[in-house]
Design an enzyme around this catalytic site. Structure first.
Site, PDB file in Angstrom:
ATOM      1  CD  GLU A  91      -2.922   1.058   2.367  1.00 15.62           C
ATOM      2  OE1 GLU A  91      -3.803   1.934   2.440  1.00 15.62           O
ATOM      3  OE2 GLU A  91      -2.861   0.095   3.151  1.00 15.62           O
TER       4      GLU A  91
ATOM      5  CG  ASN B  89      -9.566  -1.682   1.188  1.00 17.09           C
ATOM      6  OD1 ASN B  89      -9.206  -2.811   1.519  1.00 17.09           O
ATOM      7  ND2 ASN B  89      -9.388  -0.629   1.979  1.00 17.09           N
ATOM      8  CD  GLU B  90     -10.147  -1.961   5.862  1.00 16.13           C
ATOM      9  OE1 GLU B  90     -10.224  -0.796   6.329  1.00 16.13           O
ATOM     10  OE2 GLU B  90      -9.337  -2.799   6.287  1.00 16.13           O
TER      11      GLU B  90
ATOM     12  CE1 TYR C 192      -3.442  -5.666   9.274  1.00 12.24           C
ATOM     13  CE2 TYR C 192      -5.769  -5.130   9.016  1.00 12.24           C
ATOM     14  CZ  TYR C 192      -4.479  -5.135   8.524  1.00 12.24           C
ATOM     15  OH  TYR C 192      -4.215  -4.616   7.288  1.00 12.24           O
TER      16      TYR C 192
ATOM     17  CD  GLU D 102      -6.073  -4.426   4.404  1.00  7.80           C
ATOM     18  OE1 GLU D 102      -5.954  -4.056   5.597  1.00  7.80           O
ATOM     19  OE2 GLU D 102      -6.516  -3.692   3.507  1.00  7.80           O
TER      20      GLU D 102
ATOM     21  CD  GLN E 294       0.509  -2.205   3.835  1.00  9.64           C
ATOM     22  OE1 GLN E 294       1.335  -1.542   3.225  1.00  9.64           O
ATOM     23  NE2 GLN E 294      -0.676  -1.715   4.158  1.00  9.64           N
TER      24      GLN E 294
END
Length: 529
Positions: free
Chosen positions: A45, A192-193, A259, A315, A364
């Site tokens: 990103e 995204n999201e 996460y 992610e 990432q």
């Protein structure tokens, strides 16, 4: 801080206790699904120094580079055999307008990265630079399109620009900018999201937006898009349910983000300064992804019994506090042996669910969150491989291998769901089970068996007797990743403090039983022939 371990009390960094004997069985006679190589995907990103200073330094940089790509980083990623790379975000994707990143670099407008620290970027890394990098790495590009602030026309033209070989306006523009042949772009994310930084939408609203955008994303020539819907954040099962009901027939995959962190607000803890409780908490939190996957899978199975839609964990990884002295909003964190355990345990989970989990992208690739690689922040050209990189490299034989079920006995401890006492509430009350042993097995494309064994115990060695059903094993070799302390990490002064070494603690008996002495806090990958 409240204690988290209720069935086992340990002290960090003590001498190992006497080894415990454990039984395990690899069922090579009961093969499962193929482990998609895309499970080892990466995420890049425009965030901090992931792109600028990480992947890209420009052709005129004093740092050695290949056409502007940082040479040492490129070579490290090439060795990792990364299968797919996601770009340009993340939250950045829904602020990104692709036409700003094409044409002569001197004429590209600068932009302010509104999501990550307000950094000014010069757009020197755009569509050509990303897709050319993917070609050089021999990996699939995964483009995240702008739904939040973009238009249908903008996204449709981007697909045409990248993938059309015809005499079309965008193909002509691409040729004008120096690329004659169209690229192959398989994976395309429509937003995204969308539930958060991608537009703060409801699943019903996003479903309608997806329908609209998807209608105009036309396949060009023989390029076929694998269309990915912006899926749920961890425990939002209703989001998946609504998308499966409303757009299930129009998507090939749906994303999931998860996460290992203590929450989005407040401190998350240091990547390298943590106690035993925080160590075990992190591993318990990371393993909870299996329950999350199972619940999303159950919803998908009901609506898609033929398993035609993939679940893409695009992610995932650890999210700790930024390192002191680094730029706020750049999410630069160190990477300890603890992070390597999170990587190994998570990959083992993905292996078990490869029938539905078709891709995963750790967040990432360079300098951000649970990165593979860290580069210096002063521009002197130093680079270091993280413990997480070494796990991914050790696990490369699993790519495209056939999953083999494995039974393993393991002591299970219970980890409190709380991270900080003041954050406790009724919703988070309770405990997570944490097996001290984790394993995964597969039959590789060349007919060998690859076996990973992970012992997360801080102080107890394990001797594992592995029965290999359906295998006529003759030789075994392997490597081990461990360190004196689980908080150990690699930096520019000590780049190999945590690195794999040859493992000699595995022995094959004449009866085919494999005995493996697995030290405390270690990750082992064996090749059995």
């Amino acid at each position: 801080m409240k204690k988290f371990i209720i069935t086992l009390t340990v002290a960090a960094f003590t001498m190992p206790m006497m080894a415990e004997n454990v039984k395990a069985t690899v069922h090579a006679d009961q093969p499962g699904a193929k482990i998609n190589r895309e499970i080892y995907g990466q995420f890049s990103e425009h965030l901090g120094t992931c792109i600028y200073g990480g992947l890209w330094v420009g052709e005129n940089s004093s740092i050695p580079n290949i056409n502007g790509y940082r040479k040492d980083v490129f070579e490290a990623l090439k060795a990792l055999k990364i299968p797919v790379l996601r770009w340009p975000g993340g939250c950045f994707a829904d602020d990104y307008h692709w036409m700003d990143g094409i044409g002569p670099k001197s004429e590209r407008p600068s932009l302010r990265n509104n999501n990550w620290g307000g950094t000014i970027e010069d757009n020197s890394f755009g569509t050509h630079e990303f897709l050319n990098l993917c070609e050089m790495l021999d990996c699939e590009p995964y483009i995240s399109g702008n739904v939040g602030s973009g238009t249908v026309k903008e996204m449709a033209q981007w697909v045409e620009y990248m993938t059309s070989d015809g005499d079309t306006p965008m193909a002509r523009l691409r040729r004008q900018n120096g690329r004659e042949k169209a690229w192959k772009v398989k994976y395309f994310g429509i937003g995204n999201e969308a539930w958060g930084c991608g537009g703060n939408m409801t699943p019903e609203y996003y479903s309608n937006e997806y329908r609209k955008f998807n209608t105009y994303l036309r396949n060009q020539g023989d390029n076929r898009l694998y269309r990915i819907a912006s899926g749920a954040s961890d425990y939002d099962y209703n989001w998946t349910k609504v998308l499966m009901e409303n757009i299930g027939r129009q998507m090939h995959g749906v994303s999931l983000h998860y996460y290992t962190c203590s929450g989005w607000n407040g401190p998350k803890g240091s990547a390298i300064n943590f106690d035993n409780d925080q160590y075990y908490w992190a591993l318990g939190k990371c393993l909870e992804i299996e329950d999350v996957i199972k619940k999303h899978k159950a919803i998908m199975d009901e609506k898609d019994p033929k398993n035609t839609i993939g679940l893409l964990v695009d992610e995932w990884g650890t999210w700790w506090d930024e390192e002191p002295g680094t730029i706020s909003g750049h999410l630069y964190q160190q990477n300890a042996l603890r992070d390597a355990f999170v990587a190994a345990l998570s990959l083992n989970v993905f292996h078990r669910h490869t029938d539905r989990v078709k891709m995963a992208n750790i967040a990432q690739v360079v300098n951000v969150l649970q990165a593979m690689i860290l580069t210096d922040q002063e521009g002197t050209g130093h680079m270091v491989l993280t413990p997480t990189y070494h796990v991914f490299e050790m696990y490369t034989p699993f790519q495209e291998a056939t999953y083999l079920p494995i039974d393993i006995d393991s002591e299970i401890i219970q980890v409190n769901k709380e991270y900080y006492k003041e954050k406790a509430n009724a919703k988070d009350a309770g405990y997570r089970p944490l097996p001290l042993l984790s394993a995964s097995a597969a039959k590789t494309t060349d007919g060998n068996i690859v076996l990973s064994l992970t012992n997360v115990s801080l102080d107890t060695d394990k001797t594992i007797e592995v029965k290999l059903d359906g295998v006529n094993a003759k030789t075994v070799s392997g490597r081990i990743l461990t360190a004196k302390n689980v908080a150990d990490y690699n930096d520019f002064e000590n780049p190999n403090k945590v690195a794999p070494t040859e493992f000699k603690g595995a022995k094959l008996a004449k009866n085919g039983v494999l005995t493996v002495k697995v030290p405390a806090k270690s990750i082992i990958v064996l090749n059995i022939q």
